[in-house]
Design an enzyme around this catalytic site. Sequence first.
Site, PDB file in Angstrom:
ATOM      1  NE  ARG A 161      -1.789  -0.378  -2.839  1.00 35.58           N
ATOM      2  CZ  ARG A 161      -1.304  -0.016  -1.722  1.00 35.58           C
ATOM      3  NH1 ARG A 161      -0.225  -0.353  -1.150  1.00 35.58           N
ATOM      4  NH2 ARG A 161      -1.517   1.305  -0.923  1.00 35.58           N
ATOM      5  CD  GLU A 185      -3.672  -6.502   0.326  1.00 39.42           C
ATOM      6  OE1 GLU A 185      -3.981  -5.836   1.071  1.00 39.42           O
ATOM      7  OE2 GLU A 185      -2.741  -6.729  -0.352  1.00 39.42           O
ATOM      8  CG  HIS A 222      -1.073  -4.205   3.016  1.00 35.47           C
ATOM      9  ND1 HIS A 222      -2.033  -4.235   1.823  1.00 35.47           N
ATOM     10  CD2 HIS A 222      -0.360  -3.207   3.067  1.00 35.47           C
ATOM     11  CE1 HIS A 222      -1.520  -3.010   1.406  1.00 35.47           C
ATOM     12  NE2 HIS A 222      -0.709  -2.254   1.972  1.00 35.47           N
TER      13      HIS A 222
HETATM   14  C1  8YV Z   1      -0.937   1.247   4.436  1.00 40.82           C
HETATM   15  C2  8YV Z   1       0.003   1.187   2.122  1.00 40.82           C
HETATM   16  O1  8YV Z   1      -0.946   0.720   5.430  1.00 40.82           O
HETATM   17  O2  8YV Z   1       0.737   3.368   2.219  1.00 40.82           O
HETATM   18  C3  8YV Z   1       0.628   2.385   1.496  1.00 40.82           C
HETATM   19  O3  8YV Z   1       0.275   2.511   0.398  1.00 40.82           O
HETATM   20  O4  8YV Z   1      -0.048   0.341   1.646  1.00 40.82           O
HETATM   21  C4  8YV Z   1       0.355   1.126   3.850  1.00 40.82           C
HETATM   22  O5  8YV Z   1       1.225   1.700   4.295  1.00 40.82           O
HETATM   23  C5  8YV Z   1      -2.110   0.710   3.842  1.00 40.82           C
HETATM   24  O6  8YV Z   1      -2.548   1.182   2.479  1.00 40.82           O
HETATM   25  C6  8YV Z   1      -3.505   0.830   4.558  1.00 40.82           C
HETATM   26  O7  8YV Z   1      -3.884   2.230   4.792  1.00 40.82           O
END
Ligand code: 8YV
Length: 328
Positions: free
Chosen positions: A238, A267, A285
């Site tokens: 993150r 982001e 991401h």
């Molecule tokens: C997602 C992510 O693509 O699952 C998560 O926490 O960071 C990613 O897999 C993103 O959050 C968009 O939904």
Amino acid sequence: MKPRILVSRPPFPEVLQPLRQRCLVEANETGVAWSLEEFHRRVADKEGLLISGADRIDEKLLDAAPHLKVVCNVAVGYNNIDLAACTERGVLATNTPGVLDETTADLTWALLLAAARRLPEAERFLRAGEWQGWMGDAFLGRDVHHATLGILGLGRIGQAVARRARGFSMKVLYHNRTRLSRKTEKALDVQYVSFARLLREADFLSLHLPYSQNAHHIIGAKELARMKPTAVLVNAARGGLVDDVALIAALRSQRIAAAGLDVFENEPNFNPDFLKLDNVALAPHIGSATRATRLAMFELAVKNLLAALAGKRPPCLLNPEAWTKRRK
Ligand code: 8YV
């Protein structure tokens, strides 16, 4: 009467089909995120939301959605959702754990290897037509095999990353809030160390903990200064775990050797100074971005949504305290 639901990002048709049978679906099929005003306007009459990790669910949004029963993240991370505010209003919240671990671990390794072996830099060179012939001392990278991998946060994704390290004959150290059982450590062939030792000894440091206020800038200038000058930092977890300004300074001054990053602060408006650096591999991401995994994430989110709307406890409920006071 079918419940009204909102899908904030374009889902796969396979996912929309079963949803449409059970719900009145309003979906954003444009690929462009709705403005905040539009999002708030569209939630006014909805009972369920299927959202991405990039959509913010805060008090304002919740107050604009008086009929809302459940918010379903198509993501495992849920720092985009104000859980306390959901609970207070009897709104259930869910995520999609488990189905994206291996895919995210793969991307972590892609970044680690790309940063270690200077792939983005080498590709830019090749694409620019600058390759004149064999160069004995160009693009010299770092060996991954037999190096020490440090993992901060050895949950499901961290463990999938650790398992892959075996193929590279690496020594794996980890630090976690809670130490794993000796049996799990043995099975994974990992060694628990203090955070200070992890920073000091890792040749590759990979982050796999969720974001929370407590973990904000867990890697900042002070931590970067404790790492080896030859070290590579990888973050596919993150944005906000790393102080991006401090990381840019450390990469620019070669305080650490390189970084591989899939996530950033703020982001998608990440710090443009990253683009001026050669020693960083960057991705927008895409940790969970394979067709099979994104489909599995949507399917699990739909399962959560349909369960909640049918009055059943969703399988990935994040705020069980909301269950007894849920909106009916
Ligand atoms: C997602 C992510 O693509 O699952 C998560 O926490 O960071 C990613 O897999 C993103 O959050 C968009 O939904």
